[in-house]
Design a protein around this motif. Structure first.
Motif, short mmCIF file in Angstrom:
data_model
loop_
_atom_site.label_atom_id
_atom_site.label_comp_id
_atom_site.label_asym_id
_atom_site.label_seq_id
_atom_site.Cartn_x
_atom_site.Cartn_y
_atom_site.Cartn_z
N SER A 60 0.80 -1.22 0.00
CA SER A 60 0.00 0.00 0.00
C SER A 60 0.83 1.27 0.00
O SER A 60 0.32 2.35 -0.30
CB SER A 60 -0.94 0.00 1.21
N PHE A 61 2.12 1.17 0.35
CA PHE A 61 3.01 2.33 0.32
C PHE A 61 3.98 2.28 -0.86
O PHE A 61 4.84 3.16 -0.99
CB PHE A 61 3.80 2.41 1.64
N LEU A 70 -0.03 1.71 -4.15
CA LEU A 70 -0.21 3.06 -3.62
C LEU A 70 -1.08 3.91 -4.53
O LEU A 70 -0.80 4.05 -5.72
CB LEU A 70 1.16 3.73 -3.43
N MET A 73 -1.03 8.60 -0.19
CA MET A 73 -0.56 8.26 1.14
C MET A 73 -1.62 8.47 2.20
O MET A 73 -1.62 7.80 3.24
CB MET A 73 0.70 9.07 1.50
N THR A 76 -3.43 5.28 2.25
CA THR A 76 -2.62 4.28 2.94
C THR A 76 -2.70 4.49 4.45
O THR A 76 -2.83 3.54 5.23
CB THR A 76 -1.16 4.36 2.48
N MET A 95 2.58 -4.40 7.87
CA MET A 95 3.29 -3.29 7.23
C MET A 95 4.67 -3.02 7.84
O MET A 95 5.25 -1.96 7.58
CB MET A 95 2.44 -2.02 7.31
N VAL A 98 7.85 -1.59 5.92
CA VAL A 98 7.91 -0.26 5.32
C VAL A 98 9.31 0.34 5.42
O VAL A 98 9.77 1.01 4.48
CB VAL A 98 6.85 0.67 5.94
N GLY A 102 11.24 0.57 2.18
CA GLY A 102 11.41 1.97 1.83
C GLY A 102 12.84 2.31 1.45
O GLY A 102 13.09 3.10 0.53
N LEU A 247 9.00 8.78 6.19
CA LEU A 247 7.81 8.04 5.76
C LEU A 247 7.25 7.21 6.90
O LEU A 247 6.03 7.18 7.15
CB LEU A 247 8.15 7.15 4.57
N LEU A 251 3.44 7.40 8.69
CA LEU A 251 2.52 6.26 8.69
C LEU A 251 2.30 5.70 10.10
O LEU A 251 1.23 5.14 10.38
CB LEU A 251 3.04 5.16 7.76
N SER A 309 0.47 13.18 5.57
CA SER A 309 0.57 12.05 4.64
C SER A 309 0.44 12.53 3.19
O SER A 309 1.15 12.04 2.30
CB SER A 309 -0.50 11.02 4.96
#
Length: 582
Positions: A60-61, A70, A73, A76, A95, A98, A102, A247, A251, A309
């Motif tokens: 989702s990211f 994505l 954001m 997300t 998640m 991430v 990332g 990020l 989140l 976000s």
């Protein structure tokens, strides 16, 4: 269809996820409150969430061009928030990749990014190893080494700790020392296959909350690391990690929002049914004020997290400051929400059984989030450093379109570009500058005699005062001056207030929090609690704000909607069948 309906319609994945997860009060629901209490008691990993949702939330990211799902954001964030309101441990279960992923998305080559996306799509986990028990948040003192090998690659030696879901990870990003001193002395590598198999996974550690999400120590003993495992080049490890943490901080606010949603919702349930002195608690003045204050705090977190976000798309270079503020505000206010709601629940807030048992689980889960990704004091130090670089007298300026688009919920956003994240602000913070650019117009539109207008004026004056004070402290040149931390905390609250004003201003023709377009009732209460916190006072709503905010919270709760400016409809209660089958 109203403009608000259009905004909600931009979160189709969140709406579908909530429908899939069902009513959390259903005792038979594996994604419900009963199940989380059982898992917490046995410290079990939330397998149902991981099996069902990890292939979806894990991407989702990830931008579509890298094989991900994505859209925006803020969607997300909403997905993670909906999961966290059921079980704080479900967000890391689905998640936690991430941070490691990332790093690959930000600095990896095409092959590395493709392999990581494929792994996430299969429900795999990518761990991240940077911290060392001997050094904590003093990252530049880390000792785990990545030394040149005769093969042209490296040999990895040392130990890392608190690797989230380290016992389950299918790939691992490690930041290790390749040089002598400073940030450029560290390099990030992606370990897969043979390299990962050579890693020794030691005893797992458990925290008081997020039980079942084990953090594992990992050890490296001459692990051979080919040169093509390096991410972004030798010497970029700390830079990459610090950028990706921006990020992660944004989140992570979803976990605070989700847990606090559960805490407030359960407390309101109790207040609406428990009789005291011949009336339910919700009819007594003090419990109503307590719950209204908690609701205003949750609205404040929402007003900070949603724009932050969206800024990942529009203002990525500002995230070095904005993400840290969002993290601080969400962790502090969510803890206060739980304290307030616990006072309403009384002893029931401590019980591990009964209809309110999920409250204590959510409270403990929420507390752990505070220490994930960045130590609180390190976060404040970074904020203080950045604020000290602002112009002492911020210039008046028009609000740039990218700032307006950040706050206008539902506006289209350009694709996320992780490579545009930065470690330093290039000029004035866009939220602070944007607020100064609109504050006079906001006051005029609210009406100079209104409480909301008076509070906007106070936010303007106090923001300017904090910036001037930070310059005076910087000029003193006292190393480790505690005043810098105090001013950084105050700035966080005032920045949150400025963000809330911008959210109202750029959406004043839309319905927010299910209120009529232009209504500033929620804004008045949010500014009240944030100004109190900026003045080191315990937030207390006045009678007017208490009435309006409790009514709003009750309306959203009764309508089964998220406590948010974008009040997504929650899964409907499961119909109760009569025992005689009729």
């Amino acid at each position: 269809m109203t403009v608000l309906d259009d905004v909600v319609a931009t979160y189709p994945a969140a709406v579908e996820l909530e429908r899939l997860l069902g009513d959390p009060r259903d005792a038979t629901n594996p994604f419900g409150f009963g199940a989380v209490v059982e898992r917490d008691g046995a410290a079990l990993f939330p397998e149902a969430f991981a099996t069902e949702l990890a292939p979806h939330l894990g991407l989702s990211f990830v931008p579509p061009e890298d094989g991900g799902h994505l859209s925006t954001m803020d969607e997300t964030l909403t997905l993670a928030r909906l999961v966290s309101r059921r079980d704080g441990a479900a967000m890391p279960a689905t998640m936690f990749s991430v941070t490691g992923a990332g790093c690959v998305l930000l600095a990896g080559d095409a092959g590395q990014r493709e392999r990581v996306a494929r792994l996430l799509a299969a429900g795999g986990v990518i761990g991240f190893a940077m911290a060392e028990s001997e050094h904590g948040s003093d990252l530049l003192a880390n000792e785990c080494r990545l030394d040149p090998a005769d093969s042209g690659g490296f040999r990895l030696n040392g130990r890392k700790w608190l690797v989230g879901i380290g016992d389950r990870c299918d790939a691992l990003v490690v930041v290790a020392r390749t040089g002598g001193r400073g940030p450029a002395a560290f390099t990030a590598v992606l370990l897969e296959g043979e390299q990962l198999a050579a890693v020794r996974r030691d005893q797992a550690r458990r925290t008081s909350g997020l039980r079942g999400i084990d953090s594992t120590s990992v050890s490296f003993d001459d692990v051979e690391v080919p040169a093509d495992c390096v991410l972004g080049g030798v010497g970029r490890g700390v830079e990459i990690a610090l950028k990706v943490m921006q990020l992660v901080r944004v989140l992570s606010t979803a976990a605070n929002l989700g847990c606090a949603d559960t805490g407030l919702r359960l407390a309101m349930d109790f207040a609406g049914e428990h009789v005291f002195g011949g009336r339910v608690l919700a009819e007594h003045a003090q419990p109503r004020r307590v719950l209204a204050t908690a609701a205003a705090m949750l609205f404040a977190c929402d007003a900070v997290a949603l724009p932050a976000s969206r800024a990942m798309h529009t203002l990525p270079a500002a995230q070095c400051l904005w993400s840290g503020i969002a993290k601080r505000v969400a962790t502090d206010l969510s803890a206060e929400i739980f304290a307030l709601c616990a006072d309403v629940l009384g002893a029931r807030s401590l019980l591990h059984d009964g209809p309110f048992a999920a409250f204590d689980v959510a409270r403990r889960d929420n507390a752990v989030v505070r220490h994930i990704d960045t130590a609180p004091d390190a976060n404040l130090w970074s904020i203080a450093t950045l604020v000290a670089q602002f112009p002492e007298s911020p210039p008046e300026m028009e609000v740039p379109e990218e700032v307006a688009a950040t706050f206008r919920l539902g506006d289209p956003l350009r694709p996320v570009r992780f490579g545009e994240l930065d470690l330093a602000l290039r000029g004035m913070d866009p939220v602070t500058a944007g607020f100064f650019g609109i504050s006079a117009a906001v006051i005029a539109e609210l009406g100079t005699g209104s409480a909301a207008a008076a509070r906007v004026k106070r936010v303007d004056a106090r923001l300017r005062a904090v910036i001037r004070a930070m310059h005076r402290v910087r000029a003193r040149g006292v190393a480790g001056d505690p005043a810098r931390w105090d001013l950084a905390v105050r700035f966080c609250w005032l920045h949150a207030a400025a963000s809330s004003v911008c959210l109202w201003w750029f959406n004043r023709e839309r319905r927010l929090y299910s209120l009529p377009a232009g209504s500033a009732g929620w804004l008045s209460a949010v500014l009240s609690v944030l100004l109190d916190r900026a003045g080191d006072r315990t937030p207390r709503l006045d009678a007017h704000d208490t009435t309006g905010t409790y009514t709003l919270a009750e309306t959203l709760h009764t309508a089964n909607k998220l406590f948010s400016a974008v009040p997504v409809a929650l899964a409907p209660p499961r119909p109760v069948c009569s025992t005689d089958g009729k």
